[in-house]
Each structure stands twice: as C-alpha cells, then as structure tokens.
Design an enzyme around this catalytic site. Structure first.
Site, PDB file in Angstrom:
ATOM      1  N   ASP A   9     -21.759  -5.620  59.891  1.00 38.30           N
ATOM      2  CA  ASP A   9     -23.207  -5.602  59.932  1.00 38.30           C
ATOM      3  C   ASP A   9     -23.707  -6.964  59.424  1.00 38.30           C
ATOM      4  OD1 ASP A   9     -25.928  -4.475  59.904  1.00 38.30           O
ATOM      5  OD2 ASP A   9     -25.697  -4.614  57.721  1.00 38.30           O
ATOM      6  N   ALA A  10     -24.916  -7.356  59.833  1.00 37.20           N
ATOM      7  CA  ALA A  10     -25.432  -8.676  59.448  1.00 37.20           C
ATOM      8  C   ALA A  10     -26.349  -8.618  58.222  1.00 37.20           C
ATOM      9  CB  ALA A  10     -26.167  -9.303  60.625  1.00 37.20           C
ATOM     10  N   TYR A  11     -27.511  -7.984  58.381  1.00 34.92           N
ATOM     11  CA  TYR A  11     -28.552  -8.069  57.348  1.00 34.92           C
ATOM     12  C   TYR A  11     -28.229  -7.163  56.179  1.00 34.92           C
ATOM     13  CZ  TYR A  11     -30.845 -10.625  61.004  1.00 34.92           C
ATOM     14  OH  TYR A  11     -31.117 -11.557  61.968  1.00 34.92           O
ATOM     15  N   ARG A  45     -37.915  -4.203  53.580  1.00 33.91           N
ATOM     16  CA  ARG A  45     -36.653  -3.694  54.097  1.00 33.91           C
ATOM     17  C   ARG A  45     -36.750  -2.200  54.430  1.00 33.91           C
ATOM     18  NH1 ARG A  45     -32.242  -4.727  56.994  1.00 33.91           N
ATOM     19  NH2 ARG A  45     -30.358  -3.758  56.181  1.00 33.91           N
ATOM     20  N   SER A 121     -25.094  -5.946  65.064  1.00 35.99           N
ATOM     21  CA  SER A 121     -26.334  -5.905  64.292  1.00 35.99           C
ATOM     22  C   SER A 121     -27.514  -5.398  65.104  1.00 35.99           C
ATOM     23  CB  SER A 121     -26.635  -7.318  63.791  1.00 35.99           C
ATOM     24  OG  SER A 121     -27.941  -7.429  63.277  1.00 35.99           O
TER      25      SER A 121
END
Lengths: 225, 225
Positions: A9-11, A45, A121
């Site tokens: 995953d990225a974020y 977020r 992502s």
C-alpha cells in the site's frame, strides 16, 4: 508457497500522510495550522478514506485526488482553517510526501533477493508517480498499480486482482503489506499473505479476516520469505 | 411532487446511539467507563460504521448486531476498558436506546396528516423491533425496513430500493431523513428528497450529492410537505 511478490500500500504505508500537515504547520505563512494540524491531518485522512468506501458502496467512483480534496475541505471546516493559501499548500505537499526512513533500504534488500516489488494503491497514477519520484524509489519498484485501472476503491476484490493480472502469480505467492488495518484484513480475506504495519499501536480491526504478520515498521519485511 | 412517505434512519436519527455508553457510565458497577465513555461511544460508532462500509465494498455482509459487537470490541481495547460485564451491559443497552425527545410527537403529527412513515436502517429486524418497542413508537410507524432483506449495507442502491418496493411510491414522493451526513447524501444521490439532521453541527459531507434540507433536530419535519 514461498513469497515471490511483495506488494505495498502507498499512503500511510510507504509514504507518511501526516507529513503534509506537519510540514505546512511549520511555515509562518500557515500559522492557522499551528495549533490544529494534528486534528486537520486526522480528520483529512478519516474523511478521505470514508469517501472512498462510501463511493465504492454506492457505485459512485471518482479518482483519489478528488476524495483527497473533498476530505481536506471537510477537515479544514471542522477545524476552523479557512485560508485558501493553506489549502493549496497542503494539497501541493501531498504530491511530495516523505517516504518512511526505512523504505529505500527495505525495497533495495528485496530486489537484491530477486523478489518482485510493487505498489497497489487507491491513488491515481499521477499522484503515485509524483510520490514515487519524490521519494526516489522508482528504481526498486517493478510496478505501480492504481485502482484507476478497475474504477473502484479498496477493499474490492477487483483491486487486489490487479496483482495477479500484472505479475501472473498466484495469491499465496504474494505478501501484501499495509499500515491500514482494514486494507490488511481485506487483502487477507482475498487470499494474499499479509503484513499489517501497526505504527500507531492501534487495536486490530475486527473484520472478516486477520493479517498473518503484525509489525511495528517495515524494517523486517525482507525476512518474511 | 408532494411528499407522501417519510422514511427515517434509526440509529443516530430516531435513537440516541450515545445513550448506551452515557447511561452505563453512571452506574458504579461500570466505573471503568466514567472517564472514557465519550471516547468509547465515538470509537464504537466510528468502527461500527466503517465495518458496514468495508463489508459492503468487499461483499462480506454480516448482520448489524455482529458489526455492533465488533466495533465495541475495538473501542473498548482502544480506550483500555476490559471488563466483560461492561461489554455485556453496553450491548444490552443497545436494545433499548432512548428515542430523541421530539420523536413521538413528530411521528404522531405525520400520521395525523395522513402520511406514510417508516424506518429504513442498517439494523437487523430484531434490533429494530427492540428499539421501536422500547421507545413505544410502533403505533406511529407503518413499516420497519431492514437491510437484512437485501443483504448489503447503506448506501447501496438496493437498500434505498426497499422503500419503493414496500410502499409502491416514486422516489420523489419520499422524504428520507437521517442524522448521518453520508446517509443523507446517499439517499439524495439515489433520488429521494432528503433532510440531514445535523445535531452535532458538523461540516457537510463532500460527497456525490447533497441533502435538500439541513435541520437541527426533527421538530420541523412535519412542515416539509
């Protein structure tokens, strides 16, 4: 089955999503963030993710850049931040988020072992390319896979299907790594091996599947083979 | 088109979901809640809803009683509440939540106008029947519609379809009322007239549709015809 393919995953996992608000808050030009940046980062977020799930349930997809802006607008209003210059700066910084310190060495170690590496992502391809380029990790990633290729957000199966479609691997050859408990659970339910990077020391999510590994950071990922 | 059918979300809209934690916290037997009940109530609700959305995206439906327990388990761990007697008491109280003070008179006024009235909720039929019975409003409700009839949570279209299927009305004859901004947005996107009851004074959700009315409580609902 040995792990051949490490998918991240990225974020929140490779890139620190709180870095934008923290960094902007240090700038005297954005003094409106000084006292409230942790709440802005948290609400931003929270809403960004809620909007991905709600749009996926309702069949109302848009790209991640749109929900990133929408979540920020909610978070700014909730915390009394109104300056458009602050909004512009926070969004700019999202394109150049810092990678966590251990990321380059961890990916380099995986490549030295001959493993395949990828990002999977919610981010749009251009957001992801910006972050990967800014963090200088493009040389140690074999693929950057975006939900935009299937038009729905995680944790829909069609997103996780992108890994097998790209690498031609089976599910049990994949280690999927996420700092988001719900994403690790989603990938485990899908059939990947999974590692949850629980940086914040949160309780485990009570969902339909559980991650196979729980880690504090990414340092030990190359040992999971 | 005049409104013929008034449809209400249940939890948070007719019934006060924070009442369970607040009430249990007053009992010396649950002193572990005294300092943290607002955080427990907030985290419980947050996770309960997240789990509905995540399960809907992933196609992993379970009933609302399961996600209610799952969300509470996360919230208790996050706030250091470990007593099983406290868990049992909080779950018991969820079956007898208080209705907001204006609810009985508001529903009675709608029925006096000859309107159809209903609940449309994520709740399971037995949870909803318990709450309706406890609040003594069954006489002023024509239907209690549960997502269990379609096996997916809000805001999926199949849930909102239950209204037309039950009453034989068109979408634009329905006023859908929710205190959950995302539910009001979902219903507006579906095609209902909608009212968002913004008791908490929150920012409006930045989603794919917006509610037609924003109210502070339910008192003026019978004037929306």
């Amino acid at each position: 089955m040995p792990i051949t393919t490490f998918v991240f995953d990225a974020y929140g996992t490779l890139f620190d999503v709180n870095a934008a608000a923290m960094q902007a808050a240090k700038d005297p030009a954005h003094a409106d963030l000084a006292a409230v940046w942790p709440a802005v980062a948290r609400d931003w977020r929270l809403k960004q993710l809620q909007y991905t799930w709600l749009r996926a349930v309702a069949g109302r997809h848009c790209d991640f850049w749109q929900v990133t802006q929408d979540g920020l607008d909610w978070a700014m209003e909730a915390n009394g931040v109104i300056a458009m210059a602050t909004r512009t700066r926070l969004l700019e910084l999202y394109w150049e988020l810092a990678a966590y310190a251990e990321v380059p060495a961890m990916l380099t170690a995986l490549k030295a072992q001959g493993k395949a590496t990828a990002i999977l992502s919610n981010g749009s391809p251009d957001m992801l390319n910006g972050a990967v380029s800014s963090a200088q990790i493009s040389d140690v990633l074999d693929a950057v896979l975006s939900v935009e290729d299937v038009g729905i957000f995680k944790p829909h199966d069609r997103v996780y299907d992108l890994v097998g479609a790209h690498f031609g691997c089976t599910k049990d050859e994949v280690l999927f790594v996420s700092s988001n408990g719900w994403d690790a659970a989603g990938a485990a339910g899908y059939g990947f091996q999974t590692a949850w990077v629980n940086r914040a020391g949160e309780p485990i999510d009570r969902l339909y599947a559980q991650p196979h590994h729980v880690l504090h950071d990414l340092t030990t990922i190359p040992e999971l083979t």
